[in-house]
Design a protein around this motif. Sequence first.
Motif, short mmCIF file in Angstrom:
data_model
loop_
_atom_site.label_atom_id
_atom_site.label_comp_id
_atom_site.label_asym_id
_atom_site.label_seq_id
_atom_site.Cartn_x
_atom_site.Cartn_y
_atom_site.Cartn_z
N PRO A 6 0.85 -1.20 0.00
CA PRO A 6 0.00 0.00 0.00
C PRO A 6 0.88 1.25 0.00
O PRO A 6 1.32 1.73 1.05
CB PRO A 6 -0.81 -0.14 1.29
CG PRO A 6 0.01 -1.02 2.16
CD PRO A 6 0.80 -1.92 1.26
N SER A 8 0.58 4.43 -0.43
CA SER A 8 0.25 5.71 0.21
C SER A 8 0.38 5.61 1.73
O SER A 8 0.20 6.60 2.44
CB SER A 8 -1.16 6.16 -0.17
OG SER A 8 -2.11 5.23 0.30
N GLN A 9 0.70 4.42 2.25
CA GLN A 9 0.80 4.22 3.70
C GLN A 9 2.24 4.07 4.17
O GLN A 9 2.49 3.72 5.32
CB GLN A 9 0.02 2.96 4.09
CG GLN A 9 -1.45 3.05 3.75
CD GLN A 9 -2.17 1.74 3.99
OE1 GLN A 9 -1.69 0.91 4.74
NE2 GLN A 9 -3.31 1.57 3.35
N LYS A 17 6.10 2.65 7.96
CA LYS A 17 4.69 2.40 7.64
C LYS A 17 3.82 3.05 8.70
O LYS A 17 3.91 2.70 9.87
CB LYS A 17 4.40 0.90 7.60
CG LYS A 17 5.07 0.18 6.48
CD LYS A 17 4.66 -1.27 6.48
CE LYS A 17 5.38 -2.00 5.36
NZ LYS A 17 4.95 -3.39 5.26
N GLY A 19 0.39 3.26 8.22
CA GLY A 19 -0.90 2.59 8.18
C GLY A 19 -1.94 3.34 7.38
O GLY A 19 -1.67 4.34 6.74
N LYS A 20 -3.16 2.79 7.46
CA LYS A 20 -4.27 3.34 6.67
C LYS A 20 -4.63 4.74 7.12
O LYS A 20 -4.61 5.05 8.32
CB LYS A 20 -5.49 2.45 6.80
CG LYS A 20 -5.55 1.35 5.82
CD LYS A 20 -6.95 0.82 5.73
CE LYS A 20 -6.97 0.05 4.44
NZ LYS A 20 -8.16 0.01 3.75
N LEU A 21 -4.96 5.56 6.14
CA LEU A 21 -5.40 6.92 6.39
C LEU A 21 -6.73 7.12 5.68
O LEU A 21 -6.99 6.53 4.63
CB LEU A 21 -4.40 7.93 5.84
CG LEU A 21 -2.99 7.89 6.41
CD1 LEU A 21 -2.07 8.77 5.59
CD2 LEU A 21 -2.98 8.31 7.86
N ASP A 22 -7.57 7.96 6.22
CA ASP A 22 -8.81 8.31 5.55
C ASP A 22 -8.47 9.01 4.24
O ASP A 22 -7.49 9.78 4.19
CB ASP A 22 -9.62 9.24 6.47
CG ASP A 22 -11.03 9.45 5.94
OD1 ASP A 22 -11.17 10.30 5.04
OD2 ASP A 22 -11.94 8.77 6.41
N LEU A 23 -9.21 8.78 3.21
CA LEU A 23 -8.93 9.38 1.90
C LEU A 23 -9.00 10.91 1.91
O LEU A 23 -8.43 11.55 1.04
CB LEU A 23 -9.88 8.83 0.84
CG LEU A 23 -9.62 7.37 0.44
CD1 LEU A 23 -10.70 6.89 -0.51
CD2 LEU A 23 -8.25 7.22 -0.18
N ARG A 39 0.08 13.13 -0.15
CA ARG A 39 -0.29 11.71 -0.21
C ARG A 39 -0.05 11.11 -1.59
O ARG A 39 0.55 10.05 -1.71
CB ARG A 39 -1.75 11.56 0.20
CG ARG A 39 -2.23 10.12 0.20
CD ARG A 39 -3.74 10.06 0.42
NE ARG A 39 -4.16 8.69 0.53
CZ ARG A 39 -4.74 8.18 1.59
NH1 ARG A 39 -4.97 8.92 2.65
NH2 ARG A 39 -5.12 6.91 1.60
#
Length: 85
Positions: A6, A8-9, A17, A19-23, A39
Amino acid sequence: MSRWEPTSQVCSECGYKWGKLDLRVRSVQCLNCGTEHNRDGNAAKNINKVGMGNRHDSKRTQRNCQTTTVAESVEASRITEASAR
């Protein structure tokens, strides 16, 4: 980094890393090295790194290749003249 990473993470500078981020989050500051990233720009840099690592001709681009001629024009004319007989 694998091709399924991933992009963008992950920090394109240090590889941390986060982790996931809100778009809706469009810029990120790396918690490890402090680099500020757009991003999409960060993801593009990571994709480029993955792509360069998976290039089929990477060995060719790393060495100094020079094109050599197979036959000089004089030699080529002798070859075609001989086969025309």
